[in-house]
Design a protein around this motif. Structure first.
Motif, PDB file in Angstrom:
ATOM      1  N   ALA A 417      -2.665 -19.595  12.927  1.00 26.03           N
ATOM      2  CA  ALA A 417      -3.684 -18.549  12.955  1.00 26.03           C
ATOM      3  C   ALA A 417      -3.255 -17.348  12.107  1.00 26.03           C
ATOM      4  N   LEU A 418      -1.968 -17.001  12.179  1.00 24.50           N
ATOM      5  CA  LEU A 418      -1.470 -15.878  11.391  1.00 24.50           C
ATOM      6  C   LEU A 418      -1.478 -16.199   9.902  1.00 24.50           C
ATOM      7  N   LYS A 419      -1.165 -17.431   9.542  1.00 21.62           N
ATOM      8  CA  LYS A 419      -1.198 -17.818   8.133  1.00 21.62           C
ATOM      9  C   LYS A 419      -2.608 -17.656   7.561  1.00 21.62           C
ATOM     10  N   ARG A 420      -3.601 -18.092   8.336  1.00 19.93           N
ATOM     11  CA  ARG A 420      -4.984 -17.968   7.865  1.00 19.93           C
ATOM     12  C   ARG A 420      -5.381 -16.495   7.721  1.00 19.93           C
ATOM     13  N   PHE A 421      -4.970 -15.675   8.699  1.00 25.80           N
ATOM     14  CA  PHE A 421      -5.317 -14.264   8.653  1.00 25.80           C
ATOM     15  C   PHE A 421      -4.686 -13.563   7.456  1.00 25.80           C
ATOM     16  N   ILE A 422      -3.432 -13.834   7.188  1.00 24.64           N
ATOM     17  CA  ILE A 422      -2.713 -13.121   6.135  1.00 24.64           C
ATOM     18  C   ILE A 422      -3.303 -13.408   4.761  1.00 24.64           C
ATOM     19  N   LYS A 423      -3.986 -14.514   4.601  1.00 21.20           N
ATOM     20  CA  LYS A 423      -4.601 -14.834   3.307  1.00 21.20           C
ATOM     21  C   LYS A 423      -5.920 -14.092   3.086  1.00 21.20           C
ATOM     22  N   THR A 424      -6.406 -13.412   4.133  1.00 24.48           N
ATOM     23  CA  THR A 424      -7.647 -12.655   3.996  1.00 24.48           C
ATOM     24  C   THR A 424      -7.363 -11.258   3.446  1.00 24.48           C
ATOM     25  N   GLU A 425      -8.430 -10.558   3.053  1.00 21.95           N
ATOM     26  CA  GLU A 425      -8.258  -9.187   2.570  1.00 21.95           C
ATOM     27  C   GLU A 425      -7.685  -8.290   3.666  1.00 21.95           C
ATOM     28  N   ASP A 426      -8.142  -8.487   4.917  1.00 16.10           N
ATOM     29  CA  ASP A 426      -7.581  -7.715   6.033  1.00 16.10           C
ATOM     30  C   ASP A 426      -6.093  -8.006   6.196  1.00 16.10           C
ATOM     31  N   GLY A 427      -5.715  -9.255   6.023  1.00 14.55           N
ATOM     32  CA  GLY A 427      -4.316  -9.625   6.153  1.00 14.55           C
ATOM     33  C   GLY A 427      -3.457  -8.965   5.096  1.00 14.55           C
ATOM     34  N   ILE A 428      -3.963  -8.913   3.870  1.00 12.63           N
ATOM     35  CA  ILE A 428      -3.209  -8.272   2.785  1.00 12.63           C
ATOM     36  C   ILE A 428      -3.081  -6.773   3.047  1.00 12.63           C
ATOM     37  N   ARG A 429      -4.175  -6.150   3.532  1.00  8.05           N
ATOM     38  CA  ARG A 429      -4.099  -4.731   3.867  1.00  8.05           C
ATOM     39  C   ARG A 429      -3.095  -4.485   4.993  1.00  8.05           C
ATOM     40  N   PHE A 430      -3.086  -5.405   5.979  1.00 10.70           N
ATOM     41  CA  PHE A 430      -2.126  -5.274   7.081  1.00 10.70           C
ATOM     42  C   PHE A 430      -0.700  -5.310   6.560  1.00 10.70           C
ATOM     43  N   LEU A 431      -0.388  -6.284   5.692  1.00 12.56           N
ATOM     44  CA  LEU A 431       0.967  -6.388   5.157  1.00 12.56           C
ATOM     45  C   LEU A 431       1.331  -5.145   4.350  1.00 12.56           C
ATOM     46  N   SER A 432       0.397  -4.657   3.561  1.00 14.11           N
ATOM     47  CA  SER A 432       0.666  -3.462   2.764  1.00 14.11           C
ATOM     48  C   SER A 432       1.020  -2.285   3.657  1.00 14.11           C
ATOM     49  N   ARG A 433       0.345  -2.193   4.788  1.00  9.33           N
ATOM     50  CA  ARG A 433       0.598  -1.106   5.728  1.00  9.33           C
ATOM     51  C   ARG A 433       1.974  -1.220   6.373  1.00  9.33           C
ATOM     52  N   MET A 434       2.476  -2.435   6.494  1.00 11.21           N
ATOM     53  CA  MET A 434       3.783  -2.662   7.126  1.00 11.21           C
ATOM     54  C   MET A 434       4.948  -2.355   6.181  1.00 11.21           C
ATOM     55  N   LEU A 435       4.690  -2.346   4.877  1.00  6.08           N
ATOM     56  CA  LEU A 435       5.777  -2.093   3.924  1.00  6.08           C
ATOM     57  C   LEU A 435       6.248  -0.643   4.032  1.00  6.08           C
ATOM     58  N   PRO A 436       7.482  -0.367   3.646  1.00 11.00           N
ATOM     59  CA  PRO A 436       8.002   1.003   3.732  1.00 11.00           C
ATOM     60  C   PRO A 436       7.084   2.007   3.048  1.00 11.00           C
ATOM     61  N   LYS A 437       6.773   3.099   3.735  1.00  8.67           N
ATOM     62  CA  LYS A 437       5.823   4.084   3.223  1.00  8.67           C
ATOM     63  C   LYS A 437       6.332   4.782   1.967  1.00  8.67           C
ATOM     64  N   GLU A 438       7.642   4.857   1.811  1.00 10.50           N
ATOM     65  CA  GLU A 438       8.195   5.530   0.642  1.00 10.50           C
ATOM     66  C   GLU A 438       8.080   4.686  -0.616  1.00 10.50           C
ATOM     67  N   GLY A 439       7.627   3.448  -0.477  1.00 10.68           N
ATOM     68  CA  GLY A 439       7.460   2.577  -1.625  1.00 10.68           C
ATOM     69  C   GLY A 439       8.744   1.860  -2.004  1.00 10.68           C
ATOM     70  N   HIS A 440       8.611   0.959  -2.948  1.00 11.35           N
ATOM     71  CA  HIS A 440       9.778   0.197  -3.399  1.00 11.35           C
ATOM     72  C   HIS A 440      10.721   1.126  -4.175  1.00 11.35           C
ATOM     73  N   PRO A 441      12.028   0.975  -4.008  1.00 11.98           N
ATOM     74  CA  PRO A 441      12.970   1.910  -4.654  1.00 11.98           C
ATOM     75  C   PRO A 441      12.978   1.845  -6.175  1.00 11.98           C
ATOM     76  N   HIS A 442      12.468   0.750  -6.784  1.00 13.54           N
ATOM     77  CA  HIS A 442      12.602   0.620  -8.232  1.00 13.54           C
ATOM     78  C   HIS A 442      11.293   0.344  -8.963  1.00 13.54           C
ATOM     79  N   PHE A 443      10.297  -0.243  -8.296  1.00 13.99           N
ATOM     80  CA  PHE A 443       9.107  -0.695  -9.013  1.00 13.99           C
ATOM     81  C   PHE A 443       7.837  -0.312  -8.257  1.00 13.99           C
ATOM     82  N   GLU A 444       6.789   0.000  -9.034  1.00  9.75           N
ATOM     83  CA  GLU A 444       5.479   0.220  -8.436  1.00  9.75           C
ATOM     84  C   GLU A 444       4.751  -1.104  -8.227  1.00  9.75           C
ATOM     85  N   GLY A 445       4.968  -2.033  -9.127  1.00 12.23           N
ATOM     86  CA  GLY A 445       4.435  -3.381  -8.967  1.00 12.23           C
ATOM     87  C   GLY A 445       5.564  -4.315  -8.593  1.00 12.23           C
ATOM     88  N   PHE A 446       5.330  -5.182  -7.633  1.00 17.07           N
ATOM     89  CA  PHE A 446       6.421  -6.032  -7.135  1.00 17.07           C
ATOM     90  C   PHE A 446       5.841  -7.287  -6.494  1.00 17.07           C
TER      91      PHE A 446
END
Length: 586
Positions: A417-446
């Motif tokens: 169920a989680l695999k199916r959800f993560i492939k959706t737009e909501d799932g991608i937004r959820f993952l983005s929200r979980m990433l460190p708020k300060e961003g990646h230390p070296h790259f804007e695209g990763f």
């Protein structure tokens, strides 16, 4: 494929042979005493591991040992009696193993391969996940014990202090040995599975967990004392304890009232009531004589290694299921998440636990644990983990409970169920929200590489060989994390290849014994090489910083690892850094 009718006929032959054992005609109290002494002698000579076969047979005969029936009085000094009960224990240890295989065969078709030909019966593992589970548990126990007790070096000093001491007499040497033994007690209790805080006041049925743990600790200290005494003076044997004396000691030394102590002992001691309630003898280390003084029998070598906290939880779950669900289950589950999370965090990973997805879809399960690895030249590797923490099993019937719809089997459906959800737009937004708020230390695209994992209290994939999601028990995982040095690529590699390496390391043998006119041969996992993970050197590598700086200064980018960028699935090859991350990506 073997017919169930053949299995039932074979089982009846086994039961008939069990009922005909000569020791079952002995006085049950006499048989209990002799079998207990034999176990201790075996464990004294070869260690508890070398006496496991005696313990298996002992568990099958336990209902007779505590029955209080009259019969022939076995004399421990008589060599013939010792030979007979050794023979009976040898048979019942085969009976124990075949009882396991029959349970698997009845409940998981295709798990075992049975062959009935002429006067020979052969049983082999058909499902590789079964011997792999046996190997994994043993491997974890040995390597985990070596790590846990690596700094404990008090044994020789305890032996020296007790060498010429009278048993049970308070002397200066005993007083000097006692804190050293207590140190070992504390280490053992910390190694056992429980996860409940030692000062917890949850009610287990008339007594608190804290009271139980104090009583169990005192009994463990008594067992270790007698085990050291036996080693230092070659005075091996079982210990016979009147219950009233134990209760008085609990009251005087621990402040546990006799009526509370009696309830605790009721859940710690196998007796006629346990037999009547069909509580399995494998959950107990202590036995109660069924006649005479009805003393409690302790086998010090057995009690010193029996993981009694698991056994106690099993007993409570069976005797008082509502108490277990209301008082124990949630506490263990939450503590399990905290412990697994701490193991990842200790290696520098970012963790989010018990993350609700209800805002996206009320039918989605919570994410038990989200593990994020910041990869300096790639982006992020994320593990979406489902955690299941049933009380570790003691025999086949317990092991089969992982197939229940609310147990480990449920985790794989939740992962889907989680695999199916993560492939959706909501799932991608959820993952983005979980990433460190300060961003990646070296790259804007990763790159974000996803992986999924089921983490359990004991099960290492037993009965789940057809599942695509990887599964690991927390003890194996903790050892892997300790040795990874934060190297996510190493962790992923081990998880992906563990089954094949374990299968190559485990050793099986065919065990034969006669059953009436039949010769029965069954496959069993036997002693073989241990399998430890390589020690990683990633976060502690002094060249890591320079390698990352060179990657960036040379103008490389995470996207350079791809010839093209598929919209849903990516496999990132860390060519420039010599590391690899695999999985779903977005």
């Amino acid at each position: 494929m073997v017919e169930k009718s053949q299995l039932r006929d074979f089982e009846q032959q086994l039961d008939k042979a069990l009922a005909a054992l000569p020791s079952l005609r002995w006085s049950s109290t006499s048989a209990l005493g002799l079998a207990s002494e034999i176990y201790e002698i075996g464990a004294f000579g070869k260690g508890p591991g070398g006496a496991e076969w005696i313990e298996r047979g002992y568990a099958i005969l336990a209902s007779h040992f505590v029955a209080g029936t009259d019969g022939y009085e076995a004399e421990m000094s008589r060599e013939a009696d010792a030979r007979q009960i050794m023979d009976d224990l040898a048979f019942t240890q085969h009976y124990y193993m075949l009882r396991e295989y029959l349970y698997y065969s009845y409940n998981v078709p295709g798990s075992m391969d049975w062959s009935f030909e002429d006067s020979r019966v052969e049983i082999r593992f058909a499902d590789k996940s079964i011997p792999r589970q046996f190997f994994t548990v043993h491997n974890d126990q040995v390597l985990g014990s070596q790590h846990h007790f690596r700094d404990f070096n008090r044994s020789d000093e305890i032996m020296r202090l007790l060498k010429d001491e009278p048993e049970g007499v308070v002397t200066p040497n005993l007083m000097a040995a006692e804190p050293l033994i207590q140190e070992e007690v504390d280490l053992k209790l910390a190694a056992y599975f429980s996860l409940i805080a030692s000062d917890s006041q949850i009610d287990l049925g008339g007594y608190s967990y804290h009271q139980f743990l104090r009583v169990y600790g005192e009994l463990l200290k008594k067992a270790l004392y007698h085990r050291y005494l036996a080693r230092s003076q070659e005075a091996v044997g079982a210990i016979y304890m009147p219950e009233d004396g134990l209760l008085d000691g609990m009251n005087e030394e621990l402040g546990v009232p006799p009526e509370v102590g009696r309830l605790i002992l009721k859940d710690l001691v196998y007796d006629r009531d346990a037999t009547a309630a069909r509580v399995d003898a494998t959950y107990f280390s202590l036995m109660r004589e069924g006649s005479g003084e009805r003393r409690i029998v302790m086998r010090p070598n057995h009690f010193a290694v029996a993981e009694g906290l698991v056994n106690m939880l099993r007993v409570i779950a069976q005797r008082r299921p509502n108490t277990f669900l209301e008082q124990v289950s949630n506490e263990i589950g939450s503590a399990f998440v905290r412990r697994v999370k701490a193991g990842w965090e200790a290696q520098g990973f970012i963790c989010h636990s018990e993350v609700s997805l209800r805002e996206f879809d009320a039918s989605l399960p919570d994410v038990d644990l989200l593990v994020i690895s910041v990869e300096p030249t790639l982006g992020y590797v994320i593990f979406v983990c489902e955690l299941k923490c049933p009380v570790p099993p003691r025999w086949a019937k317990d092991q089969l409970k992982v197939l229940n719809k609310d147990s480990v089997s449920k985790a794989f459906r939740q992962v889907e169920a989680l695999k199916r959800f993560i492939k959706t737009e909501d799932g991608i937004r959820f993952l983005s929200r979980m990433l460190p708020k300060e961003g990646h230390p070296h790259f804007e695209g990763f790159v974000v590489a996803l992986d999924h994992l089921v983490i359990t209290s004991d099960n290492a994939g037993m009965f789940f060989g057809a599942e695509s999601t990887k599964v690991i028990n927390f003890r194996t995982l903790e050892r892997l994390l300790r040795r990874s040095d934060g190297d996510m690529a190493l962790i992923q590699h081990v998880l992906a290849t563990y089954a094949e390496h374990a299968d190559a390391a485990l050793v099986t043998t065919m065990v034969e014994f006669p059953l009436g006119p039949l010769t029965v041969a069954y496959e069993a996992v036997t002693a073989g090489p241990l399998m430890e993970f390589l020690q990683g050197h990633w976060r502690s590598d002094p060249e890591l910083g320079a390698m990352v700086e060179a990657f960036i200064s040379d103008g490389y980018h995470p996207f350079d690892t791809f010839e093209h960028r598929p919209p849903d699935i990516v496999v990132a090859d860390h060519r420039k850094s010599g590391r690899q991350a695999e999985g779903e990506g977005s």
